[in-house]
Design an enzyme around this catalytic site. Structure first.
Site, PDB file in Angstrom:
ATOM      1  N   GLU A   1      97.731 -29.164  -1.011  1.00 17.72           N
ATOM      2  CA  GLU A   1      96.541 -29.981  -0.751  1.00 17.72           C
ATOM      3  C   GLU A   1      96.693 -31.370  -1.341  1.00 17.72           C
ATOM      4  OE1 GLU A   1      92.509 -31.682  -1.646  1.00 17.72           O
ATOM      5  OE2 GLU A   1      94.200 -31.224  -2.974  1.00 17.72           O
TER       6      GLU A   1
ATOM      7  N   ASP B   1      90.958 -28.737 -10.694  1.00 17.78           N
ATOM      8  CA  ASP B   1      91.061 -29.070  -9.272  1.00 17.78           C
ATOM      9  C   ASP B   1      92.402 -28.518  -8.791  1.00 17.78           C
ATOM     10  OD1 ASP B   1      91.242 -30.197  -6.763  1.00 17.78           O
ATOM     11  OD2 ASP B   1      91.435 -32.260  -7.476  1.00 17.78           O
TER      12      ASP B   1
ATOM     13  N   GLU C   1      86.037 -26.523  -3.667  1.00 18.57           N
ATOM     14  CA  GLU C   1      86.848 -27.619  -4.194  1.00 18.57           C
ATOM     15  C   GLU C   1      86.251 -28.168  -5.471  1.00 18.57           C
ATOM     16  OE1 GLU C   1      89.405 -29.116  -4.953  1.00 18.57           O
ATOM     17  OE2 GLU C   1      90.034 -30.221  -3.176  1.00 18.57           O
TER      18      GLU C   1
ATOM     19  N   HIS D   1      92.518 -24.505  -2.808  1.00 16.63           N
ATOM     20  CA  HIS D   1      93.948 -24.814  -2.883  1.00 16.63           C
ATOM     21  C   HIS D   1      94.528 -24.468  -4.252  1.00 16.63           C
ATOM     22  CE1 HIS D   1      93.851 -28.702  -5.183  1.00 16.63           C
ATOM     23  NE2 HIS D   1      92.690 -28.890  -4.590  1.00 16.63           N
TER      24      HIS D   1
END
Length: 305
Positions: free
Chosen positions: A264, A236, A287, A127
């Site tokens: 996300e 992240d 991820e 993401h």
């Protein structure tokens, strides 16, 4: 954030209507620090080499959930010469198709009956979005009220510097100083609703010349190398985005659809929509999560496991 923490996210996101695609053309500007990604470098075992320049560019760029345009442009520029097709789906996710190397191609049918070769159709997903803030009001004294976008711990906000809006206006989170707070409240976490962004403006008119309601704000953190450690914002999941962008520098042995998804951090929205649209045989999500090195971490979250 631990991986299992995502299980409680918004399960109704997939039932919501898709966002309309932007009418603006997708910019594909090259980033000088990503020039190294043009070569298909590989490690000794034949795997594509990780391109750290991609991670640096992605980490430094803004991309709060719902405003991933800059990240998408960087990734599109990096990927477009290495993929067979590319599109932006109705949610705003970047979707690229890579056919397998000729030596790996063979007859077969994927789920749904479409022809494919070289094994199962794999979707690789990371993401693009990051947590951040959105300006919700400009007060008459020039202060900015905001709401959090994604799961930001309010304990870390006071004193944090941010870059706000397309002009990257510098601001800092302010709150009452401790000596003006009642003694009984000094050890309490200040609610996010009681905080504000200070951009050095003294009137609403002055502030509105520089920012607008609806502008996103990102942490004002610059990518750096500290020995073998890397410091930056939005690892992240810009780390996953950079890994995926590095992987596609070499043609895979199976059909792959690479998805850099949106939103996300506010409900897994882009990935859920892309998975239904792509219909892969299997999917692998790249991820980021907590390092597991913090003192006091639960045993199941500690590293090494």
């Amino acid at each position: 954030m631990s991986l299992h923490a995502h299980r409680g996210r918004d399960r109704g996101a997939a039932r919501r209507g898709a966002l309309r695609a932007s009418s603006r053309a997708l910019p594909l500007r090259a980033c000088p620090r990503m020039a190294g990604a043009r070569g298909a470098q590989v490690n000794g075992n034949g795997a594509p080499r990780f391109q750290e320049g991609i991670l640096e560019a992605l980490s430094n760029a803004p991309g709060v959930s719902g405003g991933e345009e800059a990240i998408r442009a960087l990734l599109a520029d990096c990927a477009r010469e290495r993929v067979d097709s590319m599109e932006v789906d109705p949610m705003g996710s970047l979707v690229a198709r890579i056919e397998p190397a000729k030596s790996s191609r063979g007859a077969g049918r994927s789920r749904g009956g479409s022809r494919r070769g070289g094994g199962p159709h794999v979707m690789l997903c990371a993401h693009m979005d990051e947590v951040g803030l959105m300006v919700t009001a400009v007060e008459k004294e020039g202060r900015l009220k905001f709401r959090r976008v994604g799961g930001i711990d309010p304990r870390i906000l006071p004193g944090q510097p941010f870059r706000i809006g397309p002009r990257a206006v510098h601001g800092v989170i302010g709150a009452l100083p401790p000596h003006l707070v009642p003694r009984a409240d000094r050890d309490k976490v200040t609610p996010a609703d009681d905080l504000y962004l200070d951009i050095g403006a003294s009137t609403r008119e002055e502030a509105e010349e520089r920012v607008s309601v609806g502008d996103y704000a990102v942490f004002d953190t610059t990518y750096e190398g500290w020995g073998t450690t890397r410091k930056g914002k939005a690892f992240d999941d810009r780390a996953g985005c950079a890994v995926l962008a590095s992987l596609i520098q070499r043609r895979p042995p199976v059909p792959v659809t690479a998805v850099w998804s949106v939103q996300e951090e506010v409900g897994l929205r882009g990935a859920a929509a892309a998975a239904r649209r792509v219909g892969p045989d299997l999917a692998i999500v790249l991820e980021g999560t907590a390092s597991g090195e913090s003192p006091g971490s639960p045993l199941e979250e500690q590293y090494p496991y």
